[in-house]
Design a protein around this motif. Structure first.
Motif, PDB file in Angstrom:
ATOM      1  N   ALA A  87     -15.927  50.968  -8.252  1.00 52.97           N
ATOM      2  CA  ALA A  87     -16.763  50.048  -7.483  1.00 52.97           C
ATOM      3  C   ALA A  87     -15.893  49.164  -6.603  1.00 52.97           C
ATOM      4  O   ALA A  87     -14.694  49.018  -6.807  1.00 52.97           O
ATOM      5  N   HIS A  88     -16.553  48.547  -5.652  1.00 55.84           N
ATOM      6  CA  HIS A  88     -15.938  47.679  -4.644  1.00 55.84           C
ATOM      7  C   HIS A  88     -15.954  46.238  -5.158  1.00 55.84           C
ATOM      8  O   HIS A  88     -16.991  45.721  -5.558  1.00 55.84           O
ATOM      9  N   GLY A  89     -14.785  45.590  -5.147  1.00 60.07           N
ATOM     10  CA  GLY A  89     -14.701  44.177  -5.488  1.00 60.07           C
ATOM     11  C   GLY A  89     -14.114  43.397  -4.332  1.00 60.07           C
ATOM     12  O   GLY A  89     -13.716  43.961  -3.318  1.00 60.07           O
ATOM     13  N   ASP A  90     -14.060  42.066  -4.468  1.00 60.39           N
ATOM     14  CA  ASP A  90     -13.371  41.252  -3.470  1.00 60.39           C
ATOM     15  C   ASP A  90     -12.747  40.036  -4.129  1.00 60.39           C
ATOM     16  O   ASP A  90     -12.843  39.850  -5.346  1.00 60.39           O
ATOM     17  N   GLU A  91     -12.090  39.198  -3.311  1.00 62.38           N
ATOM     18  CA  GLU A  91     -11.319  38.078  -3.844  1.00 62.38           C
ATOM     19  C   GLU A  91     -12.192  37.035  -4.535  1.00 62.38           C
ATOM     20  O   GLU A  91     -11.708  36.252  -5.353  1.00 62.38           O
ATOM     21  N   GLN A  92     -13.476  37.013  -4.226  1.00 61.37           N
ATOM     22  CA  GLN A  92     -14.386  36.053  -4.853  1.00 61.37           C
ATOM     23  C   GLN A  92     -14.976  36.617  -6.148  1.00 61.37           C
ATOM     24  O   GLN A  92     -15.022  35.930  -7.173  1.00 61.37           O
ATOM     25  N   THR A  93     -15.411  37.864  -6.110  1.00 61.54           N
ATOM     26  CA  THR A  93     -16.202  38.434  -7.202  1.00 61.54           C
ATOM     27  C   THR A  93     -15.366  38.810  -8.419  1.00 61.54           C
ATOM     28  O   THR A  93     -15.859  38.751  -9.550  1.00 61.54           O
ATOM     29  N   MET A  94     -14.106  39.181  -8.222  1.00 64.00           N
ATOM     30  CA  MET A  94     -13.293  39.638  -9.354  1.00 64.00           C
ATOM     31  C   MET A  94     -13.133  38.583 -10.436  1.00 64.00           C
ATOM     32  O   MET A  94     -13.027  38.904 -11.618  1.00 64.00           O
ATOM     33  N   SER A  95     -13.133  37.295 -10.033  1.00 61.74           N
ATOM     34  CA  SER A  95     -12.941  36.236 -11.023  1.00 61.74           C
ATOM     35  C   SER A  95     -14.113  36.141 -12.000  1.00 61.74           C
ATOM     36  O   SER A  95     -13.982  35.573 -13.082  1.00 61.74           O
ATOM     37  N   THR A  96     -15.269  36.707 -11.624  1.00 59.73           N
ATOM     38  CA  THR A  96     -16.413  36.759 -12.539  1.00 59.73           C
ATOM     39  C   THR A  96     -16.087  37.623 -13.757  1.00 59.73           C
ATOM     40  O   THR A  96     -16.589  37.379 -14.857  1.00 59.73           O
TER      41      THR A  96
END
Length: 342
Positions: A87-96
């Motif tokens: 899946a696709h992640g980004d610098e904001q969502t990965m911390s979840t």
């Protein structure tokens, strides 16, 4: 052709078909949130082509683009559970999914795209990536810069941090973004993405912050007068894989998957970098937007305004020793870069 030869040929084709089917041993079902016309999708197509070819057909890749399987968070949850493999992640969502990844969204942490992408591949951060894989079940295979976030507004050109005073700046619902704008003297205003264009059009907010390409793609130039290329937050698109699936692959296939992911990231980055620095900027100016590139001294006013508030926030949210280690690692990288050209 005789009946006998025809039957022989048909039999041979059936054998080849069965051999081809049996060669496929693994399937990577992958999800990302961008359109099939995006640089990200083209990168993932490179991943698909390379992995299927280099594995000799042992791995099949099936890409579901444009959020077909849900939001970014939804898709990452599916990858974590094993319902899909990538899946696709980004610098904001990965911390979840692994809180230390919050560090990647720190404003003005990186001087440029190359520094940010190099940091993600340092031995220091590779250890963070391994810990994320162990604790969250998601492995970061590769990361691509999709450009820095920049400020736009309708009040006046923002040349230094002092120019932010009183500006109602739309930010995503992120404590870090709120604290960043507050530290500059602006008025941070959370607005959902789907309402942003209307909020700028009606004057509910004076401005917003997003990568340059976003301002062009979503016609923000129609409702915003000024853009400042302050490059305050690096956007990173990441290719994330279910850790159990990754470990189930033989070592040679793991190498192919990692290489394919890096090729995908490089493909996206090349196109995004050109857009962020050349094509999108030129087009926005052509469409009437005033685009300002601050000097090094002017950019430093932004960095100075947010540095201590951001570091204090990070030390509240994360292990202070880890935060200090991140800043130290980046300083060492910069020292090595300077030494190489002296």
């Amino acid at each position: 052709m005789s009946i006998r030869k025809g039957l022989a040929l048909a039999g041979a084709l059936m054998v080849l078909g069965a051999a081809s089917a049996s060669a496929q041993e693994y399937t990577i079902r992958a999800s990302h949130g961008e359109s099939t016309e995006s640089a990200l999708h083209r990168g993932w197509q490179v991943f698909e082509a390379y992995v299927e070819s280099a594995s000799g057909g042992k791995i099949a890749v099936e890409i579901a683009p444009a959020g077909q399987l849900g939001s970014m968070t939804d898709a990452l949850e599916q990858a974590k559970s094993g319902a899909i493999q990538m899946a696709h992640g980004d610098e904001q969502t990965m911390s979840t999914f692994y809180k230390p990844m919050l560090i990647l969204a720190t404003p003005y942490l990186f001087a440029n795209d190359e520094e940010g992408m190099a940091f993600v591949d340092t031995p220091f951060f590779m250890d963070v990536r391994e810990k994320m894989a162990e604790e969250s079940g998601l492995r970061l295979l590769a990361a691509a810069s999709y450009g820095f976030r920049n400020f736009t507004n309708n009040v006046h050109p923002i040349k230094t941090a002092a120019d932010m005073e009183g500006i109602r700046m739309r930010v995503p619902p992120s404590p870090m973004s709120l604290k960043m704008v507050e530290a500059m003297g602006g008025s941070p205003t959370p607005v959902p993405w789907v309402e942003l264009y209307g909020a700028m059009q009606s004057g509910v907010v004076d401005g917003q912050e997003n990568p340059t390409g976003v301002a062009l793609d979503y016609s923000f130039y129609q409702v915003q007068k000024h853009m400042t290329l302050d490059s305050h937050q690096l956007g990173l698109n990441t290719l994330m894989m279910n850790e159990a699936f990754f470990q189930s692959l033989p070592v040679d296939l793991r190498e192919i998957v990692v290489t394919g992911a890096r090729m995908a990231a490089n493909t996206e980055y090349g196109e995004r970098n050109f857009q962020a620095r050349v094509s999108a900027v030129d087009k926005l100016r052509e469409l009437g937007m005033e685009v300002y590139a601050p000097s090094g001294e002017e950019v430093e006013t932004f960095r100075t305004a947010v540095k201590e508030p951001m570091r204090a926030y990070l030390q509240e949210e994360l292990d202070p020793a880890f935060v200090d280690a991140v800043y130290s690692e980046i300083e060492q990288m910069r020292a090595a870069t300077r030494a190489a050209v002296e």
